[in-house]
Design a protein around this motif. Structure first.
Motif, PDB file in Angstrom:
ATOM      1  N   LEU A   9       0.829  -0.929   0.123  1.00  0.00           N
ATOM      2  CA  LEU A   9      -0.015  -0.016  -0.031  1.00  0.00           C
ATOM      3  C   LEU A   9       0.814   1.108  -0.234  1.00  0.00           C
ATOM      4  O   LEU A   9       1.759   1.314   0.788  1.00  0.00           O
ATOM      5  CB  LEU A   9      -0.742  -0.066   1.307  1.00  0.00           C
ATOM      6  CG  LEU A   9      -1.872  -1.089   1.484  1.00  0.00           C
ATOM      7  CD1 LEU A   9      -2.774  -0.900   2.592  1.00  0.00           C
ATOM      8  CD2 LEU A   9      -2.783  -1.241   0.359  1.00  0.00           C
ATOM      9  N   ILE A  29      -4.582  -4.010  10.437  1.00  0.00           N
ATOM     10  CA  ILE A  29      -5.069  -3.387   9.210  1.00  0.00           C
ATOM     11  C   ILE A  29      -6.365  -3.839   8.744  1.00  0.00           C
ATOM     12  O   ILE A  29      -6.966  -4.731   8.498  1.00  0.00           O
ATOM     13  CB  ILE A  29      -3.901  -3.903   8.003  1.00  0.00           C
ATOM     14  CG1 ILE A  29      -2.386  -3.437   8.754  1.00  0.00           C
ATOM     15  CG2 ILE A  29      -4.061  -3.106   6.877  1.00  0.00           C
ATOM     16  CD1 ILE A  29      -1.412  -4.010   7.868  1.00  0.00           C
ATOM     17  N   GLU A  30      -7.028  -2.396   8.381  1.00  0.00           N
ATOM     18  CA  GLU A  30      -8.392  -2.742   7.796  1.00  0.00           C
ATOM     19  C   GLU A  30      -9.247  -3.847   8.746  1.00  0.00           C
ATOM     20  O   GLU A  30      -9.797  -4.807   8.008  1.00  0.00           O
ATOM     21  CB  GLU A  30      -8.209  -3.321   6.210  1.00  0.00           C
ATOM     22  CG  GLU A  30      -7.768  -2.164   5.434  1.00  0.00           C
ATOM     23  CD  GLU A  30      -8.029  -2.523   3.950  1.00  0.00           C
ATOM     24  OE1 GLU A  30      -8.251  -3.606   3.608  1.00  0.00           O
ATOM     25  OE2 GLU A  30      -7.533  -1.848   3.078  1.00  0.00           O
ATOM     26  N   GLY A  31      -9.138  -3.680   9.927  1.00  0.00           N
ATOM     27  CA  GLY A  31      -9.988  -4.366  10.963  1.00  0.00           C
ATOM     28  C   GLY A  31      -9.550  -5.963  10.957  1.00  0.00           C
ATOM     29  O   GLY A  31     -10.441  -6.490  11.690  1.00  0.00           O
ATOM     30  N   GLU A  32      -8.449  -6.345  10.509  1.00  0.00           N
ATOM     31  CA  GLU A  32      -7.817  -7.733  10.687  1.00  0.00           C
ATOM     32  C   GLU A  32      -6.481  -7.706  11.263  1.00  0.00           C
ATOM     33  O   GLU A  32      -5.650  -6.902  10.814  1.00  0.00           O
ATOM     34  CB  GLU A  32      -8.193  -8.473   9.467  1.00  0.00           C
ATOM     35  CG  GLU A  32      -9.271  -8.745   9.002  1.00  0.00           C
ATOM     36  CD  GLU A  32      -9.597  -9.538   7.689  1.00  0.00           C
ATOM     37  OE1 GLU A  32      -8.387 -10.074   7.431  1.00  0.00           O
ATOM     38  OE2 GLU A  32     -10.817  -9.520   7.025  1.00  0.00           O
ATOM     39  N   GLN A  34      -2.902  -8.962  10.944  1.00  0.00           N
ATOM     40  CA  GLN A  34      -2.270  -9.879   9.720  1.00  0.00           C
ATOM     41  C   GLN A  34      -0.764  -9.279   9.889  1.00  0.00           C
ATOM     42  O   GLN A  34      -0.414  -8.557  10.401  1.00  0.00           O
ATOM     43  CB  GLN A  34      -2.870  -9.594   8.358  1.00  0.00           C
ATOM     44  CG  GLN A  34      -2.924  -7.992   8.189  1.00  0.00           C
ATOM     45  CD  GLN A  34      -4.222  -7.830   7.022  1.00  0.00           C
ATOM     46  OE1 GLN A  34      -3.886  -8.644   5.871  1.00  0.00           O
ATOM     47  NE2 GLN A  34      -5.222  -7.017   7.123  1.00  0.00           N
ATOM     48  N   TRP A  50       1.745  -5.806   3.693  1.00  0.00           N
ATOM     49  CA  TRP A  50       1.059  -6.984   4.355  1.00  0.00           C
ATOM     50  C   TRP A  50       1.105  -8.278   3.668  1.00  0.00           C
ATOM     51  O   TRP A  50       1.419  -8.455   2.260  1.00  0.00           O
ATOM     52  CB  TRP A  50      -0.332  -6.449   4.663  1.00  0.00           C
ATOM     53  CG  TRP A  50      -1.473  -6.486   3.764  1.00  0.00           C
ATOM     54  CD1 TRP A  50      -2.071  -7.549   3.221  1.00  0.00           C
ATOM     55  CD2 TRP A  50      -2.273  -5.823   3.635  1.00  0.00           C
ATOM     56  NE1 TRP A  50      -3.090  -7.343   2.582  1.00  0.00           N
ATOM     57  CE2 TRP A  50      -3.411  -6.068   2.875  1.00  0.00           C
ATOM     58  CE3 TRP A  50      -2.355  -4.241   4.035  1.00  0.00           C
ATOM     59  CZ2 TRP A  50      -4.381  -5.325   2.036  1.00  0.00           C
ATOM     60  CZ3 TRP A  50      -3.535  -3.443   3.618  1.00  0.00           C
ATOM     61  CH2 TRP A  50      -4.386  -3.897   2.787  1.00  0.00           C
ATOM     62  N   ARG A 386     -11.593  -0.401  17.419  1.00  0.00           N
ATOM     63  CA  ARG A 386     -12.249   0.512  16.714  1.00  0.00           C
ATOM     64  C   ARG A 386     -13.175   1.314  17.861  1.00  0.00           C
ATOM     65  O   ARG A 386     -13.295   2.453  17.418  1.00  0.00           O
ATOM     66  CB  ARG A 386     -13.453  -0.372  15.703  1.00  0.00           C
ATOM     67  CG  ARG A 386     -14.453   0.377  15.256  1.00  0.00           C
ATOM     68  CD  ARG A 386     -15.169  -0.464  14.063  1.00  0.00           C
ATOM     69  NE  ARG A 386     -15.220  -1.872  14.574  1.00  0.00           N
ATOM     70  CZ  ARG A 386     -16.520  -2.313  15.227  1.00  0.00           C
ATOM     71  NH1 ARG A 386     -17.716  -1.131  15.621  1.00  0.00           N
ATOM     72  NH2 ARG A 386     -16.808  -3.213  15.625  1.00  0.00           N
ATOM     73  N   ALA A 390     -10.469   4.188  16.322  1.00  0.00           N
ATOM     74  CA  ALA A 390     -11.061   4.502  14.930  1.00  0.00           C
ATOM     75  C   ALA A 390     -12.118   5.546  15.446  1.00  0.00           C
ATOM     76  O   ALA A 390     -12.379   6.782  14.748  1.00  0.00           O
ATOM     77  CB  ALA A 390     -11.296   3.605  14.268  1.00  0.00           C
ATOM     78  N   ASP A 399      -9.414  11.624  12.402  1.00  0.00           N
ATOM     79  CA  ASP A 399      -9.472  10.345  11.540  1.00  0.00           C
ATOM     80  C   ASP A 399      -9.120  11.089   9.996  1.00  0.00           C
ATOM     81  O   ASP A 399      -9.285  10.177   8.965  1.00  0.00           O
ATOM     82  CB  ASP A 399     -10.877   9.767  11.477  1.00  0.00           C
ATOM     83  CG  ASP A 399     -12.100  10.609  11.058  1.00  0.00           C
ATOM     84  OD1 ASP A 399     -12.146  11.721  11.178  1.00  0.00           O
ATOM     85  OD2 ASP A 399     -12.919   9.783  10.459  1.00  0.00           O
ATOM     86  N   VAL A 407      -5.945   4.887  12.791  1.00  0.00           N
ATOM     87  CA  VAL A 407      -5.939   3.636  11.894  1.00  0.00           C
ATOM     88  C   VAL A 407      -4.236   3.344  11.469  1.00  0.00           C
ATOM     89  O   VAL A 407      -3.414   4.360  11.822  1.00  0.00           O
ATOM     90  CB  VAL A 407      -6.761   4.235  10.437  1.00  0.00           C
ATOM     91  CG1 VAL A 407      -5.870   5.413  10.022  1.00  0.00           C
ATOM     92  CG2 VAL A 407      -6.824   3.205   9.448  1.00  0.00           C
ATOM     93  N   ALA A 409      -2.211   2.833   8.271  1.00  0.00           N
ATOM     94  CA  ALA A 409      -2.426   3.052   6.925  1.00  0.00           C
ATOM     95  C   ALA A 409      -1.448   3.943   6.292  1.00  0.00           C
ATOM     96  O   ALA A 409      -0.783   4.789   6.995  1.00  0.00           O
ATOM     97  CB  ALA A 409      -3.879   3.444   6.426  1.00  0.00           C
TER      98      ALA A 409
END
Length: 480
Positions: A9, A29-32, A34, A50, A386, A390, A399, A407, A409
């Motif tokens: 990314l 990352i993005e709710g998971e 990993q 990732w 979250r 977030a 945000d 977050v 990112a």
């Protein structure tokens, strides 16, 4: 070379060496959770890889810290903190509060307009508070970023828009007695006037919602019994106040946030308001989700707060409200006081709960206690993040902008914490960083530990494991 099965990314120019490279098997990352590698420079996440936690596979260079299975999370954004400086620095202050926050995984706080003196109800009072915080920052003792709420009280309607223009994130009001004379509640007419003005410039009103008539009618006999204290702050005080507040939102269209919801009986009201499309959000607190009335000792003022910690069935319903999206945020409502205020001359364990100061000191412990309670209920850590990062960042607009918070990112603020879900943390009030060593979390042992903050300023904090110097905390302004 980036392996075919990995995802990249963003992008870092080839001639720009990251200040810091972090690698972990579990990055949110993005709710998971990993495997990922993060490159960080100048307080921002420059690049996210990732699919692998191997920096060599990502082809990234820099000062590298490999964290194994330890979890990298966005730093907590706690939007409900009473720092009390200037004016009541014997209760708390920016140095002690932000140190406790950073040790508890919090990288940003937003300070309430009370119980400082003066309260933050004018631009002059805001500048006095900023000056106090800046003096702490200049000494290198501001350990996280700090923003400020303004206050809405009788007589300051003309101060609201200037405060907004000066950078506060919104305005707090009480519908019942605040506990301090310099911050009186708004009556119905004053509430509508404030809401109408705030709506015109697109601001946010945050509300301590308890109904004064219901509270006045409740029994208030002096007592050390926690059951008696509960009777003095009935569920109806919250439901009646919130019902009236939602009517005012319907009339004015003002973006409104319900603070520290304690009574699950109000959840249906909030759910219906959201279904109706009203601009309403709501929070609850760590202590309502961790403690229950059945296990609170009589006479222990460390557990007193308003609205109060209620029974286990109520707590279960609050958890359901979070999972269902009725409640948006979880915050500390850190509200410390001196032992004199908390116990009013009584020995610990013998306090008259009607007389004791209401407020729980939870900056250092709240996130960890919440994560532990969530684990025992089978609630994913991603949900906890979250609710505490977030969504709280979104509440105050952090945000978005140049360095979004809450977050992980590319381009986001590198406000990160390393969380070990398998370690244990035991809290002793005497060892906690907030100024007055009183806490409902005293004696609690939880599974999970904040190992350190990375770009939340962690330099000099006990237990920091990553040898990486960071900038001091910053003072935040809305829209900056």
């Amino acid at each position: 070379m980036i392996p075919e099965n990995d995802v990249i990314l963003g992008g870092t120019p080839a001639d720009l060496t990251p200040t810091l490279v972090l690698a972990s098997e579990r990055v949110l990352i993005e709710g998971e959770l990993q495997p990922a590698v993060l490159s960080v420079q100048d307080g921002r996440i420059h690049q996210v890889w990732w699919g692998s936690a191997d920096p060599a596979r990502a082809g990234v260079v820099g000062e590298t810290v490999e964290l194994g299975d330890k979890v990298v999370l966005p730093g907590v954004v706690d939007t409900h903190v009473h720092v009390n400086e200037p004016g009541r620095t014997d209760w708390e202050g920016f140095a002690s509060a932000t140190r406790a926050a950073a040790l508890g995984g919090i990288t940003t706080i937003v300070d309430m307009p009370l119980n400082s003196l003066p309260p933050t109800t004018t631009v002059a009072a805001l500048e006095a508070k900023r000056a106090a915080a800046e003096a702490v920052r200049a000494r290198g003792e501001l350990h996280c970023d700090v923003g400020f709420w303004g206050g809405a009280v009788p007589g300051n309607a003309d101060d609201l828009e200037p405060l907004w223009d000066a950078g506060v994130f919104g305005f707090k009001c009480f519908l019942a007695d605040s506990g301090v004379p310099e911050f009186p509640p708004l009556g119905p007419a004053g509430l509508l006037d404030a809401m109408d003005r705030i709506a015109r410039f697109g601001g946010l009103l945050i509300v301590h919602a308890e109904d004064p008539a219901v509270l006045a009618a409740a029994p208030h006999a002096g007592s050390r019994a926690y059951a008696d204290f509960l009777l003095s702050r009935p569920d109806e005080a919250e439901t009646a106040a919130i019902a009236g507040l939602l009517d005012a939102v319907r009339e004015t269209g003002t973006r409104t946030h319900v603070l520290h919801l304690s009574s699950a009986r109000a959840l249906d009201l909030i759910a219906e308001a959201k279904e109706e499309g009203l601009p309403v959000t709501a929070e609850t607190c760590h202590h309502y989700l961790v403690f229950d009335a059945e296990h609170i000792p009589d006479g222990d003022a460390a557990f007193k707060c308003c609205p109060p910690i209620r029974d286990r069935g109520n707590q279960d319903a609050l958890w359901d409200g979070l999972r269902d999206g009725i409640l948006d945020c979880v915050v500390s409502d850190h509200s410390p006081a001196t032992a004199e205020e908390k116990y009013r001359g009584a020995a610990p364990g013998e306090a008259d709960l009607q007389q004791a100061w209401g407020g729980i000191s939870g900056l250092q412990a709240g996130f960890l206690a919440l994560a532990d309670a969530a684990r025992r209920r089978g609630v994913p850590l991603a949900d906890v993040s979250r609710w505490t990062s977030a969504n709280t960042a979104a509440l105050v607009g952090l945000d978005r902008g140049r360095r979004p918070k809450g977050v992980i990112a590319e381009g986001a603020a590198a406000d990160l914490i390393v969380y070990d879900p398998d370690a244990t943390t035991s809290f002793r009030a005497s060892d906690m960083a907030h100024k007055n060593k009183i806490s409902a979390y005293d004696g609690l042992t939880v599974t999970g530990a904040v190992e350190c903050g990375i770009f939340a300023p962690s330099e000099g904090l006990d237990g920091a494991k990553i040898p990486h110097s960071t900038k001091p905390g910053s003072l935040l302004r809305r829209g900056a």
